[in-house]
Design a protein around this motif. Structure first.
Motif, PDB file in Angstrom:
ATOM      1  N   GLN A 126       0.018  10.376  -3.521  1.00 16.53           N
ATOM      2  CA  GLN A 126       1.126  10.164  -4.449  1.00 16.53           C
ATOM      3  C   GLN A 126       0.674   9.352  -5.660  1.00 16.53           C
ATOM      4  O   GLN A 126       1.083   9.640  -6.785  1.00 16.53           O
ATOM      5  N   LEU A 127      -0.163   8.354  -5.436  1.00 21.29           N
ATOM      6  CA  LEU A 127      -0.688   7.567  -6.558  1.00 21.29           C
ATOM      7  C   LEU A 127      -1.546   8.429  -7.485  1.00 21.29           C
ATOM      8  O   LEU A 127      -1.436   8.341  -8.709  1.00 21.29           O
ATOM      9  N   ARG A 128      -2.395   9.262  -6.918  1.00 22.87           N
ATOM     10  CA  ARG A 128      -3.275  10.126  -7.720  1.00 22.87           C
ATOM     11  C   ARG A 128      -2.485  11.146  -8.531  1.00 22.87           C
ATOM     12  O   ARG A 128      -2.875  11.503  -9.641  1.00 22.87           O
ATOM     13  N   SER A 129      -1.391  11.647  -7.969  1.00 22.68           N
ATOM     14  CA  SER A 129      -0.619  12.674  -8.655  1.00 22.68           C
ATOM     15  C   SER A 129       0.330  12.100  -9.704  1.00 22.68           C
ATOM     16  O   SER A 129       0.937  12.839 -10.471  1.00 22.68           O
ATOM     17  N   MET A 130       0.437  10.776  -9.754  1.00 20.97           N
ATOM     18  CA  MET A 130       1.332  10.124 -10.710  1.00 20.97           C
ATOM     19  C   MET A 130       0.732  10.187 -12.119  1.00 20.97           C
ATOM     20  O   MET A 130      -0.452   9.938 -12.310  1.00 20.97           O
ATOM     21  N   ASP A 131       1.554  10.543 -13.077  1.00 20.57           N
ATOM     22  CA  ASP A 131       1.126  10.545 -14.465  1.00 20.57           C
ATOM     23  C   ASP A 131       0.609   9.150 -14.833  1.00 20.57           C
ATOM     24  O   ASP A 131       1.235   8.150 -14.496  1.00 20.57           O
ATOM     25  N   LYS A 132      -0.530   9.094 -15.503  1.00 22.74           N
ATOM     26  CA  LYS A 132      -1.177   7.808 -15.808  1.00 22.74           C
ATOM     27  C   LYS A 132      -0.297   6.882 -16.647  1.00 22.74           C
ATOM     28  O   LYS A 132      -0.427   5.677 -16.575  1.00 22.74           O
ATOM     29  N   GLY A 133       0.613   7.447 -17.412  1.00 21.44           N
ATOM     30  CA  GLY A 133       1.514   6.627 -18.215  1.00 21.44           C
ATOM     31  C   GLY A 133       2.482   5.793 -17.390  1.00 21.44           C
ATOM     32  O   GLY A 133       3.109   4.869 -17.900  1.00 21.44           O
ATOM     33  N   TYR A 134       2.595   6.101 -16.101  1.00 25.28           N
ATOM     34  CA  TYR A 134       3.508   5.374 -15.224  1.00 25.28           C
ATOM     35  C   TYR A 134       2.780   4.429 -14.278  1.00 25.28           C
ATOM     36  O   TYR A 134       3.401   3.814 -13.432  1.00 25.28           O
ATOM     37  N   ARG A 135       1.482   4.343 -14.412  1.00 24.38           N
ATOM     38  CA  ARG A 135       0.706   3.427 -13.584  1.00 24.38           C
ATOM     39  C   ARG A 135       0.599   2.080 -14.282  1.00 24.38           C
ATOM     40  O   ARG A 135       0.478   2.010 -15.488  1.00 24.38           O
ATOM     41  N   PHE A 136       0.626   1.040 -13.485  1.00 26.63           N
ATOM     42  CA  PHE A 136       0.570  -0.326 -13.998  1.00 26.63           C
ATOM     43  C   PHE A 136      -0.474  -1.080 -13.198  1.00 26.63           C
ATOM     44  O   PHE A 136      -0.299  -1.315 -12.001  1.00 26.63           O
ATOM     45  N   GLY A 137      -1.577  -1.404 -13.813  1.00 25.44           N
ATOM     46  CA  GLY A 137      -2.605  -2.164 -13.114  1.00 25.44           C
ATOM     47  C   GLY A 137      -3.298  -1.364 -12.029  1.00 25.44           C
ATOM     48  O   GLY A 137      -3.399  -0.141 -12.079  1.00 25.44           O
ATOM     49  N   GLN A 138      -3.750  -2.067 -11.021  1.00 29.49           N
ATOM     50  CA  GLN A 138      -4.530  -1.499  -9.913  1.00 29.49           C
ATOM     51  C   GLN A 138      -3.618  -0.731  -8.954  1.00 29.49           C
ATOM     52  O   GLN A 138      -2.585  -1.230  -8.539  1.00 29.49           O
ATOM     53  N   PRO A 139      -4.014   0.503  -8.568  1.00 30.60           N
ATOM     54  CA  PRO A 139      -3.200   1.239  -7.586  1.00 30.60           C
ATOM     55  C   PRO A 139      -3.464   0.718  -6.169  1.00 30.60           C
ATOM     56  O   PRO A 139      -4.597   0.399  -5.817  1.00 30.60           O
ATOM     57  N   ILE A 140      -2.401   0.625  -5.385  1.00 28.10           N
ATOM     58  CA  ILE A 140      -2.530   0.197  -3.993  1.00 28.10           C
ATOM     59  C   ILE A 140      -1.687   1.103  -3.111  1.00 28.10           C
ATOM     60  O   ILE A 140      -0.476   1.238  -3.309  1.00 28.10           O
ATOM     61  N   ALA A 141      -2.349   1.730  -2.137  1.00 25.28           N
ATOM     62  CA  ALA A 141      -1.666   2.503  -1.108  1.00 25.28           C
ATOM     63  C   ALA A 141      -1.485   1.577   0.090  1.00 25.28           C
ATOM     64  O   ALA A 141      -2.432   0.950   0.546  1.00 25.28           O
ATOM     65  N   LEU A 142      -0.264   1.488   0.566  1.00 23.44           N
ATOM     66  CA  LEU A 142       0.078   0.494   1.582  1.00 23.44           C
ATOM     67  C   LEU A 142       0.777   1.165   2.756  1.00 23.44           C
ATOM     68  O   LEU A 142       1.607   2.045   2.564  1.00 23.44           O
TER      69      LEU A 142
END
Length: 150
Positions: A126-142
């Motif tokens: 889900q993190l990888r498929s997210m448009d980069k414009g909606y990412r904030f900082g470091q991605p974390i899968a929890l």
């Protein structure tokens, strides 16, 4: 209930995650009525949203900030569509986009480990498929692994 961090990457230690997780633990424990010999209800039995909400609140309590369930875009081409991200979280020294899943262990630790890994993989996708414009900082899968009893 005792809370102990067994392993935490240096980047998360530097970002203040020991403090964040310690506050989160206190908040989870405060939701349990320990005056009863067997607590009837605990916050973590309510799943991903409750645990993510407490983690978000813990960020505010240690001087950071958070935003839950924000609108995002996921996918590419014809598969692109609206989605919701689980959590943006900022600590004193870090910023994160988080996707969380919950795992309810069944019979053995072997299966608990298997299902937790599956949850992490789903959150990573889900993190990888997210448009980069909606990412904030470091991605974390929890993945929250929820016990059946406190």
């Amino acid at each position: 209930m005792d809370f102990k961090i067994h392993s935490l990457p240096r980047s998360l230690r530097t970002a203040g995650w020991e403090k964040l997780l310690s506050k989160w633990s206190v908040m989870i424990n405060s939701s349990v009525d320990l005056s009863e010999s067997v607590p009837r209800d605990v916050a973590y039995w309510y799943g991903e949203r409750a645990l993510t909400g407490l983690l978000a609140a813990a960020a505010w309590k240690i001087g950071g900030w958070s935003l839950e369930e924000w609108t995002a875009q996921r996918g590419r081409g014809k598969e692109k569509g609206s989605a919701r991200g689980d959590l943006w979280l900022a600590t004193e020294n870090g910023q994160f986009t988080m996707e969380a899943k919950v795992s309810w262990p069944c019979s053995t630790w072997k299966y608990a480990n298997k299902y937790a890994k599956r949850c992490i993989k789903e959150a990573e996708n889900q993190l990888r498929s997210m448009d980069k414009g909606y990412r904030f900082g470091q991605p974390i899968a929890l993945c929250y692994i929820v016990p059946l009893s406190p």
